[in-house]
Design an enzyme around this catalytic site. Structure first.
Site, mmCIF file in Angstrom:
data_model
loop_
_atom_site.group_PDB
_atom_site.id
_atom_site.type_symbol
_atom_site.label_atom_id
_atom_site.label_comp_id
_atom_site.label_asym_id
_atom_site.label_seq_id
_atom_site.Cartn_x
_atom_site.Cartn_y
_atom_site.Cartn_z
ATOM 1 C CG HIS A 112 -1.961 -1.072 1.205
ATOM 2 N ND1 HIS A 112 -2.797 -1.294 0.134
ATOM 3 C CD2 HIS A 112 -2.270 -2.016 2.130
ATOM 4 C CE1 HIS A 112 -3.590 -2.335 0.417
ATOM 5 N NE2 HIS A 112 -3.284 -2.795 1.608
ATOM 6 C CG ASP A 147 -2.846 -8.507 0.904
ATOM 7 O OD1 ASP A 147 -2.249 -8.965 1.892
ATOM 8 O OD2 ASP A 147 -3.805 -7.705 1.005
ATOM 9 C CG HIS A 149 -6.529 -5.332 1.817
ATOM 10 N ND1 HIS A 149 -6.024 -6.211 2.754
ATOM 11 C CD2 HIS A 149 -7.624 -4.763 2.369
ATOM 12 C CE1 HIS A 149 -6.793 -6.158 3.850
ATOM 13 N NE2 HIS A 149 -7.771 -5.290 3.632
ATOM 14 C CG ASP A 226 -5.280 -9.915 3.574
ATOM 15 O OD1 ASP A 226 -5.006 -10.537 2.525
ATOM 16 O OD2 ASP A 226 -4.896 -8.743 3.790
HETATM 17 ZN ZN LIG Z 1 -4.201 -7.180 2.840
#
Ligand SMILES: [Zn+2]
Length: 286
Positions: A112, A147, A149, A226
């Site tokens: 991120h 991931d 996200h 996740d």
């Molecule tokens: Zn994540």
């Protein structure tokens, strides 16, 4: 697969924060229980290497603890830990340059973080730093972000780069609210809340096809756990054994050296076995 890990990365924490040292400790404990305790150590990424991805302003902000982000704690010495985490990604990438597969079990995560920004528990973009390093030795690199996200930082760093392909499969309508569309060299596969591996694998199959058509010399994978059904931050639906099948599918399809960096995964109870399942699947086919 060689695994890079150093205990020093477990030395920082923010009380109550999901990105805890227990996550990586749970993976290490599980591996040791299974007789895998041969970890390779590594040093910190030099500032000159960080500068190939991040701006001087951003690096100084992290170094001087001069930043605020609601999700990304401003912890004393976080510069030291984030540089060390990037060093782990670099070490894994170097093995891939030397034609071996490697996994960097590192924290803080990185995908991120962009050139000029941090966020989502990430300070420096580990995989981007590692990919930039690989580009000194090889021509083309594909990044696969698995991931749960979207890897918004990585996408922002490599968008429009001719030598890098970026692909992310992630939960739609979730943090960081990006990765809705594909453009240029960036392919995004947002998946519905509740998606389990049987549906996810259709997108993974398409992503692997894109990678093979691109023909990279090395593949770098941002791997987070996740996507697991018990993860407290997302609503995807993987079970532990899905990571075994996922790894086999990737390992069979990709014929070039591959390195992995750990991103998220916040369920302490499932992350050890999930990682072990992934590793077992990978080693079965490589
Ligand atoms: Zn994540």
């Amino acid at each position: 697969m060689e695994i890079f890990f150093t205990k020093e990365l477990l030395e920082y924490y923010e009380p109550g924060h999901p990105e805890s040292p227990e996550r990586v400790q749970a993976i290490i404990d599980f591996l040791e229980k299974k007789g895998r305790s041969n970890f390779l150590s590594f040093g910190s990424a030099q500032e000159s290497i960080l500068l190939e991805v991040h701006s001087r302003m951003h690096i100084d902000a992290v170094k001087k603890n001069n930043f605020f982000d609601p999700d990304t704690p401003n912890i004393p010495d976080i510069f030291k830990f984030a540089s060390l985490s990037a060093g782990g990604a670099l070490a894994a990438a170097q093995l891939a340059i030397d034609k071996e597969d490697a996994f960097a079990l590192i924290r803080p995560p990185g995908h991120h973080a962009g050139k000029d920004f941090l966020g989502g528990f990430c300070y420096f973009n580990n995989i981007a730093i590692a990919v930039q390093h690989c580009l000194r030795s090889v021509k083309k690199i594909a990044i696969l972000d698995l991931d749960g996200h979207h890897g918004n930082g990585t996408e922002s760093i490599f968008k429009d780069s001719k030598n890098v392909l970026f692909i992310s499969i992630h939960q739609a309508h979730a943090y960081p609210w990006t990765g809705v569309m594909s453009f240029s060299n960036c392919y995004n596969f947002p998946v519905k809340k509740g998606t389990g591996f049987p549906d996810y694998r259709i997108f993974l199959h398409e992503a692997l096809g894109l990678i093979n058509r691109f023909g990279p010399d090395i593949v770098g994978i941002s791997l987070g756990f996740d996507t697991h059904r018990n993860d407290p931050l997302l609503d995807l639906n993987f079970v532990d054994s899905d990571y075994y099948h996922m790894a086999k599918m990737i390992g069979r399809s990709i014929c070039v050296p591959t390195f992995f960096v750990l991103e998220g995964g916040y369920d302490i109870k499932s992350i050890g076995n999930s990682f072990f399942c992934f590793l077992s699947g990978w080693e079965k086919v490589r």
